[in-house]
Design a protein around this motif. Structure first.
Motif, PDB file in Angstrom:
ATOM      1  N   ALA A 240       0.846  -1.199   0.000  1.00  0.00           N
ATOM      2  CA  ALA A 240       0.000   0.000   0.000  1.00  0.00           C
ATOM      3  C   ALA A 240       0.881   1.249   0.000  1.00  0.00           C
ATOM      4  O   ALA A 240       1.872   1.317   0.734  1.00  0.00           O
ATOM      5  N   GLY A 241       0.508   2.196  -0.853  1.00  0.00           N
ATOM      6  CA  GLY A 241       1.272   3.418  -0.975  1.00  0.00           C
ATOM      7  C   GLY A 241       2.287   3.404  -2.106  1.00  0.00           C
ATOM      8  O   GLY A 241       2.812   4.464  -2.483  1.00  0.00           O
ATOM      9  N   ASP A 242       2.561   2.230  -2.629  1.00  0.00           N
ATOM     10  CA  ASP A 242       3.523   2.108  -3.725  1.00  0.00           C
ATOM     11  C   ASP A 242       2.914   2.579  -5.043  1.00  0.00           C
ATOM     12  O   ASP A 242       1.711   2.843  -5.148  1.00  0.00           O
ATOM     13  N   SER A 243       3.773   2.647  -6.052  1.00  0.00           N
ATOM     14  CA  SER A 243       3.359   3.020  -7.403  1.00  0.00           C
ATOM     15  C   SER A 243       3.589   1.855  -8.350  1.00  0.00           C
ATOM     16  O   SER A 243       4.425   0.974  -8.081  1.00  0.00           O
TER      17      SER A 243
ATOM     18  N   ARG B  71      -5.067   9.471  -8.576  1.00  0.00           N
ATOM     19  CA  ARG B  71      -4.014   8.488  -8.300  1.00  0.00           C
ATOM     20  C   ARG B  71      -3.559   7.775  -9.562  1.00  0.00           C
ATOM     21  O   ARG B  71      -2.566   7.040  -9.523  1.00  0.00           O
TER      22      ARG B  71
ATOM     23  N   SER C 125       0.085   5.751  -5.004  1.00  0.00           N
ATOM     24  CA  SER C 125      -0.665   5.628  -3.740  1.00  0.00           C
ATOM     25  C   SER C 125      -1.634   4.454  -3.793  1.00  0.00           C
ATOM     26  O   SER C 125      -2.818   4.595  -3.460  1.00  0.00           O
TER      27      SER C 125
ATOM     28  N   LYS D 109      -3.821   1.209  -3.097  1.00  0.00           N
ATOM     29  CA  LYS D 109      -4.554   0.747  -1.930  1.00  0.00           C
ATOM     30  C   LYS D 109      -4.873  -0.732  -2.087  1.00  0.00           C
ATOM     31  O   LYS D 109      -4.949  -1.234  -3.225  1.00  0.00           O
TER      32      LYS D 109
END
Length: 127
Positions: A14-17, A67, A85, A87
């Motif tokens: 979570a939060g990665d691209s 996002r 970002s 989820k």
């Protein structure tokens, strides 16, 4: 045979691209809008983003707006979906699709309006 080949999926936190790629045959890429859809287990296929055949128009679903970005590289006949970002609820198989209508004036969001489909790439977002 017309082909759409996706790549770029994987397991992320979570939060990665993540950047998904879809390489299309030149015939499709030159004259058909391209879209991204996703399908999670037990759920219907969901529209994510689309870009017109000319690249001049893009539309992104509310669920990923802010996002995600869709863009294309004409030299590579490739459409990209850049997601940031991420989820856990973004977890799904992501499919690239080509519009059924030649040089449609607008982008469409229903999977029924797309004729060409890739095999899908799995995106898993861990919490």
């Amino acid at each position: 045979q017309e082909q759409l080949v996706e790549s770029g999926g994987g397991l992320v936190q979570a939060g990665d691209s993540l950047r998904l790629s879809c390489t299309a045959s030149r015939r499709i890429f030159a004259s058909y809008a391209m879209g991204w859809f996703r399908q999670a287990p037990g759920q219907e296929r969901e529209f994510v983003a689309a870009i017109s055949w000319s690249g001049g128009h893009q539309f992104v679903a509310d669920s990923v707006r802010g996002r995600s970005t869709i863009f294309r590289d004409s030299a590579e006949s490739t459409v990209y979906l850049q997601m940031v970002s991420l989820k856990p609820e973004d977890t799904a198989v992501y499919y690239c699709a080509g519009d059924s209508a030649y040089r449609r004036a607008k982008v469409v969001t229903s999977h029924n309006d797309y004729k060409y489909w890739g095999q899908g790439t799995q995106v898993t977002v861990s919490s």
